[in-house]
Each structure stands twice: as structure tokens, then as C-alpha cells.
Design an enzyme around this catalytic site. Structure first.
Site, short mmCIF file in Angstrom:
data_model
loop_
_atom_site.label_atom_id
_atom_site.label_comp_id
_atom_site.label_asym_id
_atom_site.label_seq_id
_atom_site.Cartn_x
_atom_site.Cartn_y
_atom_site.Cartn_z
N GLY A 246 -15.24 -0.51 -3.21
CA GLY A 246 -13.97 0.06 -3.65
C GLY A 246 -13.94 1.57 -3.55
N ALA B 41 -17.58 3.46 -3.65
CA ALA B 41 -18.22 3.35 -2.34
C ALA B 41 -19.28 4.41 -2.12
CB ALA B 41 -17.17 3.41 -1.23
N GLY B 42 -19.00 5.62 -2.59
CA GLY B 42 -19.96 6.71 -2.41
C GLY B 42 -21.22 6.55 -3.23
N TYR C 118 0.85 -1.19 0.00
CA TYR C 118 0.00 0.00 0.00
C TYR C 118 0.89 1.24 0.00
CZ TYR C 118 -3.85 -3.18 1.13
OH TYR C 118 -4.77 -4.20 1.10
#
Length: 286
Positions: free
Chosen positions: A212, A216-217, A53
Site C-alpha cells: 500500500g 511500500a517504502g 480513483y
């Protein structure tokens, strides 16, 4: 905060996924630290990360280091926080993702993660993704050796098939405690892995449980039943989604990614939302 178990360790029923704080579109470090602190304030005691990450080639482990700094600067007790990290995935720095699950790489990656996290043993170390060029048994054998050496306390696997779950269980025995696969309203093809994990008593950690970073929103607009239940309950569609996942099994612990304090607070509140049978049936059909 309600609790669930990973192996012999009790953790919050909702975890925090650290990836959005370190890859493309990441915020400044100050906001990320506030996000991690907000998660801790909400009672979250599971933080999921990975050495892969990061954004640039020269910052491997960016998210691990960020989490370590945030925990060190938190004013409260963090002794009960389980930081789960992963090895076997790489980012060359050009935006792509590659794999290296060779035993030599996993050993080196684990050592580097230990240093970045500042711990003597990693609480949960997960094999990140199968490598087509390395026999799966060799990769999992390397993870077993890390547990035997005391560098890892519990082992997990990610992005695994049912066959690989069974093979890892044969190699690791009770040292295998978790499976982390993608699972969300938009991605339900890990149903066999979820069912097998529950059958074997392994904790299932759905990654990207809200669909993801990019989607997501939009969960409510993409899946109307989640928006309908959310409106009736006076909560967000994302909270409904996490409550739906929690209802699948006591062995499910969603790990929604977040890079803002307000979103992880909303996610954490999902543990107090109990959906009825009719709502769950409607969401299952969505």
C-alpha cells in the site's frame, strides 16, 4: 520486458497501478505523466485504473482522464497498451469509499469510462467491489451484458471471494479473464482466491503488492527476509517482493502503484530477477 497473458492479450509481466496519482497525496500532473511515460519506456503495457480513483466529488474518473492524456502525449507506440478500469466503487469526496454495483450504475459508469479513455471498447473492465445491497449475480450479469454489447472486450472481478469467483465464472464463462484482489507480504489472506484463480486459468492481479501507499517504502524494515535477499542481490526489497509474486504462478501479474518515475522503473526491473528455491522459501515464511 517479459510478457504474460490476460485472456487472449499479451501484456507486460508487471503492470502500473494508477491510484496513487489521483487520490490523497497525489503529485502534480506533470510528474504523473512522467511516471506513466517512464512505465511505457520500461516496456509496461498494462495500466490499471478505476473511475473511483479521484479525490474530489466533482472529478470522478480523474485517473482515467490522466492516463488517457499521458498515452496521447507519449512519443512512442501505445497501440499494445491494455488499460484496465473498474466500476462499482465511489468516492463522495469526504475521503470515504462507498459502493454501487447496481446494473444501472455499472452501465452508466462504463459509458463514462469509455468517453474518458477515448476508446470504443474497454480492454478489461472489472467489477470493483461487491455491493451488499445488490445480488452479486445481478452485478456480474450487468458486466456480461456490457461485453455482449461490445463496450467491453474482457471482464474481470475485484475484491472477490472464492464463491464469488465461481459464480462470476458461471455467469461470464470464458469472458471472465482476471481476478484482482489484495495480496502482499502483509496481506496474504487472498491465498484461496489466488489458488482458485490459477486452478481456473484466470490471471491474478495482486493490488497493493508492496503493502500500500503508506507502507511500500517500509517493506524491507517490516519483513526482514525481503531486506536480506535484497541486500544479497543488490536490489531493492520492493523488487524482491515483486519477483516473489511473479514466482507464485505464470498467471500472476502484480500491479504496483506508483507516482514517481524512479519507483516504476525499479518495479519493472523485477521481471529480470529470478529467485532461487531457498530464497522463495524464506520469503514464504516471512
Amino acid at each position: 520486458m517479459k510478457q504474460r497473458h490476460i485472456g487472449d492479450t499479451e501484456v507486460s509481466a508487471i503492470g502500473l497501478g494508477g491510484m496513487p496519482m489521483s487520490i490523497e497525496g497525489r503529485p502534480d500532473e506533470e510528474r504523473s505523466v512522467r511516471t506513466i511515460h517512464a512505465a511505457l519506456d520500461a516496456g509496461i503495457t498494462l495500466i490499471d485504473t478505476a473511475d473511483a480513483y479521484h479525490l474530489h466529488a466533482d472529478e470522478v474518473g480523474h485517473n482515467e482522464s490522466l492516463i488517457a492524456r499521458a498515452l496521447a502525449s507519449y512519443g512512442g507506440d501505445t497501440s499494445g497498451v491494455l488499460v484496465a478500469t473498474k466500476g462499482g466503487h465511489l468516492r463522495p469526496g469526504d475521503g470515504s469509499w462507498t459502493v454501487d454495483s447496481s446494473p444501472a450504475y455499472l452501465r452508466a459508469a462504463c459509458e463514462a469510462s469509455l468517453k474518458r479513455l477515448g476508446v470504443e471498447a474497454i480492454g478489461l473492465y472489472q467489477h470493483h467491489r461487491p455491493d451488499p445491497s445488490v445480488p452479486y449475480a445481478e452485478s456480474i450479469g450487468a458486466v456480461r451484458d456490457l461485453v455482449d454489447a461490445g463496450k467491453v472486450r474482457m471482464a474481470g472481478i475485484s475484491n472477490a471471494t472464492p464463491e464469488q469467483i465461481r459464480q462470476a465464472r458461471e455467469i461470464l464463462g470464458d469472458r471472465l479473464v482476471s481476478v484482482q484482489n489484495q495480496y502482499s507480504p502483509a496481506f496474504r489472506s487472498s491465498e484461496p482466491e489466488l489458488a482458485l484463480s490459477v486452478e481456473l486459468g484466470l490471471t491474478f492481479l495482486p493490488w497493493s503488492p508492496l503493502g500500500g501507499i503508506a507502507q511500500a517504502g517500509e517493506l524491507g524494515s517490516r519483513f526482514a527476509p525481503f531486506a536480506e535477499v535484497a541486500a544479497a542481490r543488490g536490489v531493492s526489497p520492493q523488487q524482491v517482493c515483486l519477483a516473489w509474486l511473479l514466482a507464485r504462478s505464470p498467471l500472476v501479474i502484480p500491479i504496483p502503484g506508483s507516482s514517481r518515475p524512479e519507483t516504476i522503473r525499479d518495479s519493472a526491473a523485477a521481471v529480470d530477477l529470478t529467485l532461487d528455491e531457498g530464497e522463495l522459501a524464506a520469503l514464504d515464511r516471512a
